[in-house]
Design a protein around this motif. Structure first.
Motif, mmCIF file in Angstrom:
data_model
loop_
_atom_site.group_PDB
_atom_site.id
_atom_site.type_symbol
_atom_site.label_atom_id
_atom_site.label_comp_id
_atom_site.label_asym_id
_atom_site.label_seq_id
_atom_site.Cartn_x
_atom_site.Cartn_y
_atom_site.Cartn_z
ATOM 1 N N LEU A 6 1.183 4.195 -3.048
ATOM 2 C CA LEU A 6 0.968 5.624 -2.848
ATOM 3 C C LEU A 6 2.185 6.436 -3.284
ATOM 4 O O LEU A 6 2.055 7.488 -3.915
ATOM 5 C CB LEU A 6 0.670 5.904 -1.373
ATOM 6 C CG LEU A 6 -0.757 5.609 -0.889
ATOM 7 C CD1 LEU A 6 -0.888 5.945 0.588
ATOM 8 C CD2 LEU A 6 -1.777 6.389 -1.682
ATOM 9 N N TRP A 37 0.836 -1.212 0.000
ATOM 10 C CA TRP A 37 0.000 0.000 0.000
ATOM 11 C C TRP A 37 0.864 1.252 0.000
ATOM 12 O O TRP A 37 0.630 2.200 -0.766
ATOM 13 C CB TRP A 37 -0.912 -0.061 1.230
ATOM 14 C CG TRP A 37 -1.548 1.216 1.651
ATOM 15 C CD1 TRP A 37 -2.566 1.877 1.045
ATOM 16 C CD2 TRP A 37 -1.214 1.967 2.834
ATOM 17 N NE1 TRP A 37 -2.896 2.998 1.761
ATOM 18 C CE2 TRP A 37 -2.095 3.086 2.859
ATOM 19 C CE3 TRP A 37 -0.287 1.814 3.845
ATOM 20 C CZ2 TRP A 37 -2.037 4.031 3.882
ATOM 21 C CZ3 TRP A 37 -0.245 2.745 4.865
ATOM 22 C CH2 TRP A 37 -1.106 3.844 4.866
ATOM 23 N N ASN A 81 -5.816 3.721 5.721
ATOM 24 C CA ASN A 81 -5.728 2.263 5.813
ATOM 25 C C ASN A 81 -6.147 1.888 7.224
ATOM 26 O O ASN A 81 -5.564 2.400 8.193
ATOM 27 C CB ASN A 81 -4.297 1.796 5.521
ATOM 28 C CG ASN A 81 -4.180 0.293 5.409
ATOM 29 O OD1 ASN A 81 -4.681 -0.445 6.255
ATOM 30 N ND2 ASN A 81 -3.504 -0.177 4.360
ATOM 31 N N PRO A 124 -3.004 9.445 3.510
ATOM 32 C CA PRO A 124 -3.158 7.988 3.429
ATOM 33 C C PRO A 124 -4.329 7.509 4.279
ATOM 34 O O PRO A 124 -4.643 8.093 5.325
ATOM 35 C CB PRO A 124 -1.829 7.457 3.976
ATOM 36 C CG PRO A 124 -0.879 8.602 3.892
ATOM 37 C CD PRO A 124 -1.703 9.831 4.075
ATOM 38 N N GLU A 180 -9.383 4.123 -2.798
ATOM 39 C CA GLU A 180 -9.530 3.309 -1.591
ATOM 40 C C GLU A 180 -8.330 3.454 -0.655
ATOM 41 O O GLU A 180 -8.402 3.063 0.508
ATOM 42 C CB GLU A 180 -9.677 1.824 -1.984
ATOM 43 C CG GLU A 180 -10.820 1.545 -2.942
ATOM 44 C CD GLU A 180 -12.161 1.961 -2.358
ATOM 45 O OE1 GLU A 180 -12.337 1.810 -1.128
ATOM 46 O OE2 GLU A 180 -13.026 2.414 -3.125
ATOM 47 N N HIS A 181 -7.260 4.011 -1.165
ATOM 48 C CA HIS A 181 -6.024 4.109 -0.373
ATOM 49 C C HIS A 181 -5.854 5.441 0.324
ATOM 50 O O HIS A 181 -4.863 5.633 1.035
ATOM 51 C CB HIS A 181 -4.811 3.867 -1.271
ATOM 52 C CG HIS A 181 -4.681 2.452 -1.727
ATOM 53 N ND1 HIS A 181 -3.749 2.048 -2.659
ATOM 54 C CD2 HIS A 181 -5.373 1.328 -1.373
ATOM 55 C CE1 HIS A 181 -3.873 0.751 -2.863
ATOM 56 N NE2 HIS A 181 -4.848 0.297 -2.087
ATOM 57 N N SER A 206 -5.163 5.013 -5.929
ATOM 58 C CA SER A 206 -6.489 4.434 -5.734
ATOM 59 C C SER A 206 -7.268 5.236 -4.694
ATOM 60 O O SER A 206 -6.734 5.596 -3.643
ATOM 61 C CB SER A 206 -6.371 2.982 -5.271
ATOM 62 O OG SER A 206 -7.620 2.484 -4.833
#
Length: 843
Positions: free
Chosen positions: A735, A731, A827, A825, A771-772, A769
């Motif tokens: 990024l 991940w 997560n 970020p 989602e990231h 992404s």
């Protein structure tokens, strides 16, 4: 490892073998039930050393023969052993509160431990804090193990000559006289480790242990006959030698300490790095995980850092240990390439700031941060100062979001209370008051009478005055000419007594009170309201300015018009610290704010009824209230360097505080001779501050705020061979690849009827992404935490690739231009920005 100690030490007479177990448990440093036994064995040795193990070795056969027939002595030994066994089998605070916790083992690494003068392997505040941490962990039942170094000489001892010049001495620590034992393997052999310092140079490391109640402290040393003379000296002096020896010691502590854990089959959930000296353990722990699970160093570090805590005690960048590239290459180059499978450049990058070039030194604090999942300062103010110190590790992040928390230091109260204080607190709050969560202590102390509080203060001061007179007879008179001796005895048990004792460093300003010596003399010799002053403290052997300040105090205290009222006591150590904090009425502390990270000496007077007069720095910035003591200074932050105007201003304020408030309050008495205003402050200080500024509160806070969450996080990351760590690395890399492709469109702002303001912000994520990441609005706030609004991903932007409109509402009580959009970020398994400091702002 559990072989009875009597197997390795000469047998005592039947029935007295238990004295070995009592003498080798450093619980004796705060529990004094066995003191009478050691006095019976050898009163002189006990009085001089407070070392039961040395007492046992010096006791005569004649004394032992008498005592083996003494039924009362036998009964006392048996009773103490039963108490020791009962405590060991008790369900303590941690077991009662966190029976189902995943936290089973914390390993606490520190360069120094101040547990007792019987084990002199400390220099000052860092070591005393570490020692108090272990003592409180024992009382609370925290599953903690300590790792440190057993120094052959330890820190220097201090003497002063006729002119007041400091003399540094390094007496050897004879290990046979220290309350430590050899750690033995399953076959009974002394456990020795083979530590490769660098290719072709292997060092034998011997392992010792000290017992502190239910806690074991493992100590490493290189004074093995099979080592070269140079390597035998690695563990000679604490903070001695040059950079190379310091790096060797930190390899011994961090990498050697981890090797020890593997040899003992100790698997820590949490590694607590108490200062950057222990930073190399993050490399050793990651390397161990790499080998066990066949992952890369980056993946292993992503997993193991989740179980590492770094506590910084340093308020200035110059205080961090830094090593030049050539030394790192010499000692860690092969470790990096062959052990971690990374380049020297990659290793160096872990320990330098983002704004530093490739030639920047290897910063141990930076390595500790990059290898830990939590960082804390040691007071609220120090946490804020540390955010500024570490801002260059998190480029583009606001200082308020630099991930440094704080746990304000405390002191192990039973180690610092006098015998009269122990009786007073036992009567007020019970014998087991430090074994749980301190409920009700404040209210109980507030109920104590003025007379009882004042008797406590009188008793404690009287004990200190007797000690000072005894010290003067033994050490001072021989260095003072007969014509300067006073007929009157030194000090008076009825006079206001002020103490100042700490390291003589420039920023601590030990000579602030000496700016106007004649005015100080007038304060000390006031005909109706006299004051007496006790000064102690060492200057580092390389600190010329600190030694000049020592000389100035020594010479002042030897003036004929001062000698009866002031004394400089040399060789400040734990025994002297105990005497001073137990007996002084006022503890003086006047550093330049904010250069005192916490300070704990002033906390130690609290239990004994002493009051503080201090700059609002470190812990006093949290503790101060006019009801509990006195504050000095303007409360502003100042440079560490000398400031003539500041020092002149604050010296004048200090004199005025003494002349107009402190001294008059002490001598303003009622018909019974009690200073009611003074006692009122005592009561509030003891009730309000003593419980909070204790290691009981501190260690419970570490446990609940850091140890348990870190153990849980490490357990999750290490599952399935570290799958979560591998995912985090993937991940983070994704990024980083897309960083330059993110951009913002023109924001749309509209005012709503409900007092809200809506932001609509187009964000083109490019190769990142959705989602990231998270898209946020950020608004700084100088008086409180910043405002951060998470925006909702709304609709895709027409005609755009990976572009979306992000929407959110804020209160319309501040201008729209205060808010800045940013992409950060996101997560659920990460701690931001520790795991990933990637960030993009709409500039």
């Amino acid at each position: 490892m559990t072989t009875p100690l009597s197997r390795y030490y000469p047998m005592l007479p039947s029935g007295l073998e238990g004295l070995i177990d009592l003498a080798l448990d450093l619980r004796f440093s705060w529990n004094h039930e066995a003191d009478a036994l050691w006095k019976q064995l050898n009163q002189e040795v006990w009085h001089m050393t407070h070392n039961p193990w040395l007492v046992l070795q010096s006791v005569s056969r004649q004394t032992l023969d008498k005592l083996k027939e003494n039924k009362e002595f036998h009964a006392a030994v048996h009773s103490l052993l039963e108490t020791q066994k009962k405590i060991a089998n008790s369900e303590l605070w941690y077991a009662r509160r966190y029976r189902e916790s995943p936290l089973k083992n914390i390993v606490y690494f520190c360069m120094e431990f101040g547990l007792s003068e019987a084990l002199p392997i400390y220099s000052g505040g860092l070591g005393l804090l570490a020692g108090d941490h272990l003592k409180a962990a024992s009382e609370l039942g925290i599953p903690l193990t300590g790792v440190g170094i057993l120094y052959q000489s330890g820190y220097f001892r201090q003497a002063v000559d006729e002119e007041g010049n400091q003399i540094a001495m390094y007496p050897a620590n004879n290990t046979s006289e220290l309350p430590v034992t050899q750690v033995r393997d399953a076959s009974g052999e002394w456990l020795r480790l083979h530590l490769p310092l660098f290719p072709g140079r292997n060092v034998w490391v011997r392992v010792w242990q000290a017992r502190i109640g239910g806690i074991t402290l493992y100590l490493l040393d290189t004074n093995d006959p099979l080592n070269s003379p140079m390597d035998r000296c690695i563990s000679t002096e604490l903070y001695g030698g040059g950079l190379e020896q310091r790096l060797q010691q930190e390899i011994l502590l961090g990498i050697g300490g981890w090797h020890l854990l593997k040899a003992l089959k100790i698997e820590p959930d949490v590694c607590h790095l108490n200062e950057g000296h222990a930073a190399l353990v993050v490399l050793a722990r990651a390397k161990s995980f790499m080998r066990a699970h066949d992952v890369t160093f980056e993946e292993a570090l992503a997993v193991t850092r989740a179980g590492n805590l770094f506590t910084t005690h340093t308020p200035v960048k110059a205080g961090f240990d830094r090593f030049p590239r050539h030394l790192v290459e010499r000692y860690l180059g092969t470790y990096a390439s062959e052990g971690l499978h990374i380049t020297l450049d990659a290793l160096m990058e872990l320990a330098r700031g983002a704004d530093e070039g490739p030639d920047a030194p290897f910063n141990m604090a930076y390595l500790a941060i990059r290898g830990s999942h939590a960082i804390n300062g040691v007071s609220r103010l120090h946490g804020q100062v540390s955010q500024g110190l570490f801002v260059n590790l998190f480029p583009a992040w606001p200082m308020t979001e630099i991930p440094v928390g704080h746990v304000t230091n405390g002191v192990h109260v039973p180690s610092w209370e006098s015998a009269p204080s122990l009786t007073f607190w036992n009567n007020a709050c019970g014998h087991d008051r430090w074994d749980d969560e301190l409920q009700g202590m404040e209210e109980r102390i507030r109920k104590q009478s003025d007379a009882d509080l004042w008797h406590l203060r009188m008793d404690n001061r009287h004990r200190l005055v007797n000690y000072v007179r005894s010290y003067d007879e033994q050490h001072q008179i021989g260095s003072v000419s007969p014509d300067r001796l006073q007929i009157e005895p030194l000090f008076d048990a009825n006079i206001l007594t002020i103490g100042f004792a700490r390291r003589f460093a420039t920023y601590k300003r030990p000579n602030l009170l000496l700016r106007d010596p004649d005015r100080l003399v007038r304060i000390l010799n006031h005909p109706d309201r006299p004051v007496q002053l006790i000064i102690a403290g060492k200057a580092h052997p390389a600190d010329r300015f600190g030694q000049d300040m020592v000389r100035a105090w020594v010479q002042f205290c030897r003036r004929p018009d001062v000698r009866q009222r002031a004394i400089y006591i040399s060789d400040y150590d734990m025994l002297l610290a105990e005497r001073m904090v137990q007996g002084v009425d006022v503890w003086l502390n006047n550093p330049r704010r904010p250069w005192e990270a916490s300070g704990t000496s002033g906390m130690k007077v609290l239990v004994n009824g002493g009051l503080n007069l201090s700059v609002q720095d470190g812990w006093w910035a949290e503790a101060y209230d006019p009801a509990v003591g006195w504050s000095l200074g303007d409360g502003m932050e100042h440079a560490e360097e000398y400031n003539e105007h500041l020092d002149a201003t604050e010296a004048e304020e200090l004199y005025r505080l003494l002349e107009n408030e402190v001294v008059p309050d002490f001598y303003q008495r009622d018909s019974q001779g009690i200073p009611l205003a003074w006692v009122k402050r005592m009561r509030e200080s003891m009730a309000r501050l003593t419980p909070f500024f204790s290691t009981n509160r501190m260690v419970r806070e570490y446990t609940e705020k850091y140890y348990i969450p870190l153990a849980d996080g490490y357990a999750r990351r290490s599952q399935n061979g570290g799958r979560q760590g591998r995912d985090l690395v993937s991940w983070r890399r994704a990024l980083n690849r897309g960083r330059g492709t993110v951009r913002f469109g023109r924001r749309i702002i509209e005012d709503l009827d409900n007092g809200q303001r809506r932001f609509s912000i187009p964000v083109y994520l490019g190769d990142v992404s959705a989602e990231h990441v998270a898209v946020q609005l950020f608004a700084d706030n100088p008086k409180q935490a910043p405002t951060i609004i998470n925006l909702r991903r709304h609709l895709p932007l027409l005609g755009a690739v990976n572009g979306y409109s992000y929407v959110g509402e804020v209160a319309a009580d501040r201008p729209a231009e205060h808010y800045t959009p940013r992409v950060v970020p996101a997560n659920p398994n990460a701690s931001i920005p520790l795991d990933n400091s990637w960030i993009v702002w709409d500039t």
